[in-house]
Design a protein around this motif. Structure first.
Motif, short mmCIF file in Angstrom:
data_model
loop_
_atom_site.label_atom_id
_atom_site.label_comp_id
_atom_site.label_asym_id
_atom_site.label_seq_id
_atom_site.Cartn_x
_atom_site.Cartn_y
_atom_site.Cartn_z
N PHE A 192 29.38 -8.34 13.32
CA PHE A 192 30.15 -9.58 13.40
C PHE A 192 29.69 -10.54 12.31
CE2 PHE A 192 30.57 -13.95 14.92
CZ PHE A 192 31.94 -13.99 15.10
N ASP A 238 31.15 -14.28 10.61
CA ASP A 238 32.20 -15.30 10.49
C ASP A 238 31.55 -16.57 9.96
OD1 ASP A 238 34.26 -17.05 10.69
OD2 ASP A 238 34.62 -16.78 12.83
N ARG A 239 31.95 -16.97 8.78
CA ARG A 239 31.36 -18.17 8.19
C ARG A 239 32.43 -19.25 7.94
NH1 ARG A 239 27.84 -16.63 10.21
NH2 ARG A 239 25.82 -15.86 9.52
N ARG A 240 33.50 -19.23 8.77
CA ARG A 240 34.57 -20.21 8.55
C ARG A 240 34.16 -21.61 8.98
NH1 ARG A 240 39.33 -17.52 11.76
NH2 ARG A 240 37.55 -16.70 12.87
N LEU A 241 33.22 -21.67 9.96
CA LEU A 241 32.92 -22.97 10.56
C LEU A 241 32.41 -23.97 9.52
CD1 LEU A 241 32.98 -24.43 13.27
CD2 LEU A 241 30.58 -23.89 13.53
N SER A 242 31.55 -23.51 8.60
CA SER A 242 31.00 -24.47 7.63
C SER A 242 32.10 -25.06 6.76
CB SER A 242 29.91 -23.81 6.80
OG SER A 242 30.38 -22.59 6.30
N VAL A 289 33.87 -27.74 8.74
CA VAL A 289 33.07 -28.97 8.81
C VAL A 289 33.15 -29.73 7.48
CG1 VAL A 289 30.73 -29.88 9.11
CG2 VAL A 289 31.56 -28.07 10.59
N SER A 293 32.98 -34.98 10.58
CA SER A 293 32.31 -33.67 10.43
C SER A 293 31.84 -33.16 11.79
CB SER A 293 31.08 -33.76 9.53
OG SER A 293 31.33 -34.51 8.41
N ALA A 294 31.24 -34.07 12.57
CA ALA A 294 30.71 -33.64 13.87
C ALA A 294 31.83 -33.19 14.79
CB ALA A 294 29.90 -34.76 14.50
N ALA A 317 32.90 -29.84 13.69
CA ALA A 317 31.95 -28.78 14.06
C ALA A 317 32.15 -28.35 15.51
CB ALA A 317 30.52 -29.26 13.84
N VAL A 318 32.29 -29.33 16.40
CA VAL A 318 32.37 -28.99 17.83
C VAL A 318 33.74 -28.41 18.17
CG1 VAL A 318 32.29 -29.92 20.15
CG2 VAL A 318 30.64 -30.68 18.45
N MET A 348 34.09 -24.98 16.56
CA MET A 348 33.35 -23.94 17.26
C MET A 348 34.09 -23.51 18.53
SD MET A 348 31.13 -23.47 20.06
CE MET A 348 30.27 -24.99 20.47
N ILE A 349 34.59 -24.49 19.28
CA ILE A 349 35.26 -24.17 20.55
C ILE A 349 36.55 -23.39 20.28
CG2 ILE A 349 36.45 -25.24 22.50
CD1 ILE A 349 34.23 -27.35 22.51
N LEU A 403 37.46 -21.63 17.49
CA LEU A 403 37.21 -20.30 16.93
C LEU A 403 36.73 -19.33 18.00
CD1 LEU A 403 35.45 -21.06 13.52
CD2 LEU A 403 37.77 -20.26 13.86
N ASN A 404 36.00 -19.85 18.98
CA ASN A 404 35.52 -19.00 20.07
C ASN A 404 36.61 -18.72 21.11
OD1 ASN A 404 33.00 -18.65 19.07
ND2 ASN A 404 32.02 -20.20 20.35
N HIS A 454 30.25 -15.58 20.19
CA HIS A 454 30.27 -17.01 20.49
C HIS A 454 28.94 -17.66 20.14
CE1 HIS A 454 33.76 -16.62 23.60
NE2 HIS A 454 34.06 -16.14 22.42
N ARG A 502 28.63 -18.44 16.36
CA ARG A 502 29.29 -19.68 15.92
C ARG A 502 28.63 -20.90 16.55
NH1 ARG A 502 34.14 -16.87 17.43
NH2 ARG A 502 34.99 -15.73 15.67
N GLN A 523 25.67 -21.84 14.59
CA GLN A 523 26.09 -22.52 13.35
C GLN A 523 26.48 -23.97 13.64
OE1 GLN A 523 29.12 -20.50 10.97
NE2 GLN A 523 28.57 -18.60 11.98
N LEU A 536 24.63 -27.33 12.26
CA LEU A 536 25.38 -28.30 11.47
C LEU A 536 25.32 -29.68 12.12
CD1 LEU A 536 28.47 -26.12 10.54
CD2 LEU A 536 26.97 -27.25 8.91
N LEU A 537 25.44 -29.70 13.45
CA LEU A 537 25.35 -30.98 14.15
C LEU A 537 23.99 -31.62 13.93
CD1 LEU A 537 27.02 -30.58 17.64
CD2 LEU A 537 27.74 -32.05 15.79
N LEU A 554 23.89 -33.14 10.62
CA LEU A 554 24.68 -34.37 10.54
C LEU A 554 24.01 -35.51 11.30
CD1 LEU A 554 28.17 -32.77 11.18
CD2 LEU A 554 27.47 -33.89 9.08
#
Lengths: 178, 459
Positions: free
Chosen positions: A51, A53-57, A60, A110-111, A114-115, A118-119, A121-122, B217, B220, B223, B227-228, B231
């Motif tokens: 697995f 997946d580096r889309r999250l960065s 953000v 950004s924050a 990120a949250v 993440m939710i 994408l999951n 899960h 991610r 990650q 990141l948080l 920040l």
């Protein structure tokens, strides 16, 4: 050979090392639609099931840029366009004084990115998932480690896959109802 | 000679003998067993009673206006800003523990981050009460604080540090809440799976979002968490910097100084760690959590308190030095008046509380004796409140012309509001430990010896 009557087969382990070995062996045996469940994050296992997946960065970064533009844009629009008032002879676009709010909104956006990223994408929130049908799965949030071979895997076969998982020192192997 | 080189092994972060299951069950049971120690009932009762004092004080404020407070010209800023700065500062330790210590890979943050983050949220809530009510007419405050298209077609003044503060504090609260909630998701899933009652399963289940611990899960999740943290780190430093701008941008002697941002940030962390100790020491005793919040945790927190205390002491020294070295009449008078003027007892008590008392923390014996440590932390909490009082009041009460001099004292309503927010804080904190795990369960699992993957094959 996919099997529509099943979501997959779930093997239970009592320590992270057995799960990692099993994940490697399943990968070597040619299984690709794998998932694993652990009570705490273990980096090696997501590598083992292939697995990545580096889309999250990037999400953000996008959020941060949006926040920066929104923050500066808001202040520019207020003071240089819609409501210019002279304070201490400073120019309408007095950018050094717009830095704090721009900075705060960059962080805020950004924050949030990120949250929420993440939710989403999951695939959460997802109150129902087939693995919850296995009674022993409630220990995935306590002290047990699980490896799932999904029925969508081209190599999946109810009997063979179960037999294969039993050879991997699993404590128990169960079928997962869809 | 000893052939073996001496190596230093720090004591473990979790008492020996714990497993994934024992850690999970012990922390989850505090919430799910339904049994609370006597201290919980006493704490929540006292906290709730004092919260009612806050409600009374606020009601009277809304009826009468700010005339019930001690503020007047020349001291137009009184308890409201003192308490605001004090509470916001307390919050900073929670973010430092959860974000900065995470980035620095300090494993000892694990058992204290959850309740320290909760402390941050509640402290920021208590702080938020004051800007909201400081005009006595909160319903009028919205249009000069928040940029919304009002029917008057006027907008907030973004060149003012007070509006920066609105953005800094509201961002800080939001990000702290996100950080705290993200950390809670896997633990909410644990509570959902362990709860016996259907109603609890549903409530925890809804907030757990269907978390099932998939490694995809987790990947991610880690990650996002990192990141948080990245920040939140600049954010927390910016928040007290902006708070210090409220003072430093003005040309009042004693406020208009470049040392304020770092000095305020250090003071915030200093006070915040003192508050974390104030909470952690009774908690570990009440709930028997000595296995998880060990003496090593207390000792490390004491060390951070000592270091930030020394930075604060340096700040005081520099303020006095600037007063003399600036050769500015008003600056020199301000610092002299602070030390020998009508508020001299406050200044010297604050020096005693913030500079002299923490020197006890040089001794290992004090750092590892919870009772003594608690006393030192309490003294620091009081000292840091006095610091804000001295900064706000002594600079204002002697205006540039002696004809405009005055004195300031908090009235009974000032005190009722301040003490009332302490009650609100205590109540919220006790409710939190009743319904949510006060220690991060999934992070504690990573400290158990079996958690490490051993001799992985197949690479």
């Amino acid at each position: 050979m996919a099997d529509p009557a099943l979501h997959g087969v779930l093997a239970e382990f009592d320590n992270p090392t057995s799960l990692l070995n099993a994940a490697h062996k399943a990968r070597e045996a040619g299984y690709r639609d794998l998932d694993a469940f652990t009570p705490y994050p273990i980096e090696e296992i997501s590598d083992a099931i292939g697995f990545h997946d580096r889309r999250l960065s990037k999400i953000v970064l996008g959020g941060g840029l949006a926040g920066m533009l929104a923050g500066y844009g808001l202040q520019y629009w207020v003071h240089a366009v819609t409501y210019p008032i002279n304070v201490a002879g400073k120019p309408p676009n007095s950018w050094p004084q717009f830095v704090p709010v721009t900075f705060e909104l960059t962080i805020l956006f950004s924050a949030l990115a990120a949250v929420i990223g993440m939710i989403v994408l999951n695939g959460l929130p997802m109150p129902y998932h087939p693995v919850f049908n296995v009674p022993r799965f409630s220990n995935a949030s306590r002290d047990r480690f699980f490896l799932l071979v999904e029925a969508t895997d081209p190599k999946f076969d109810r009997k063979q896959t179960m037999d294969f998982l039993k050879t991997l020192q699993a404590r128990e192997v169960s079928e997962v109802e869809p | 000679m000893d052939p073996k080189p001496a190596t230093y092994e720090p004591p473990p972060l979790i008492a020996p003998g714990h497993s994934f299951a024992s850690v999970t069950d012990k922390i989850a049971a505090i919430v799910l067993s339904g049994r609370q120690p006597m201290g919980w009932f006493i704490g929540v009762t006292i906290g709730f009673a004092i919260t009612m004092v806050l409600m009374g004080a606020l009601t009277y404020l809304l009826i009468k206006g700010t005339g019930i407070w001690g503020i007047n010209i020349p001291v137009g800023w009184g308890f409201a800003i003192i308490n605001f700065v004090w509470w916001i500062g307390i919050g900073h330790a929670g973010t430092l523990i959860s974000a900065i210590l995470l980035l620095l890979k300090q494993g000892w943050r694990t058992s204290i981050n959850r309740f320290a983050e909760a402390m941050t949220l509640f402290a920021v809530m208590c702080a938020g009460v004051f800007p909201l009510i400081h005009t006595g007419r909160p319903w009028l405050a919205a249009y000069w604080l928040f940029p919304y298209p009002s029917s008057m077609s006027i907008w907030p003044q973004f060149r003012s540090p007070l509006i920066w503060d609105v953005f800094a504090v509201s961002t800080y609260f939001t990000v702290s809440l996100l950080f705290w909630y993200v950390g809670l998701i896997p633990d909410l899933a644990t509570l959902r799976d362990r709860a016996k009652r259907r109603s609890l399963q549903i409530i925890y289940g809804v907030f757990a979002l269907g978390w099932r611990g998939s490694v995809k899960h987790w990947d991610r999740y880690e990650q996002a968490y990192l990141l948080l943290a990245g920040l939140a780190t600049p954010l927390v430093l910016s928040v007290h910097t902006v708070v210090s701008f409220d003072f430093a941008i003005g040309i009042v002697p004693g406020w208009h100084t470049t040392i304020f941002p770092p000095y305020f940030v250090a003071g915030a962390i200093y006070d915040g760690f003192a508050m974390v100790l104030t909470l952690a020491i009774p908690l570990r005793w009440m709930y028997g959590l000595q296995d998880f919040i060990t003496l090593r945790h207390l000792e490390n927190m004491a060390k951070v308190t000592l270091v930030t205390g020394l930075i604060v002491g340096y700040g005081y020294l520099m303020e006095a030095f600037f007063g003399w070295y600036s050769a500015n009449t008003y600056e020199g008078f301000m610092i002299w008046n602070r030390m020998t003027g009508p508020y001299w007892p406050m200044y010297w008590v604050l020096v005693f509380c913030n500079i002299i008392t923490p020197q006890w923390l040089w001794f290992r014996r004090v750092r590892t004796t919870p009772g003594l440590l608690f006393c030192v932390a309490m003294v620091v909490n009081i000292g840091m409140w006095l610091e804000r009082f001295v900064i706000v009041v002594t600079s204002l009460h002697r205006d540039f012309l002696p004809s405009a001099w005055g004195m300031y004292h908090g009235t009974i309503w000032d005190w009722a509001t301040f003490i009332g927010t302490l009650g609100l804080f205590v109540t919220l904190f006790f409710l939190f430990i009743r319904v949510l795990p006060m220690i991060s369960i999934f992070e504690m699992r990573t400290l158990v010896p079996e958690a490490k993957v051993q001799g992985a094959e197949g690479h």
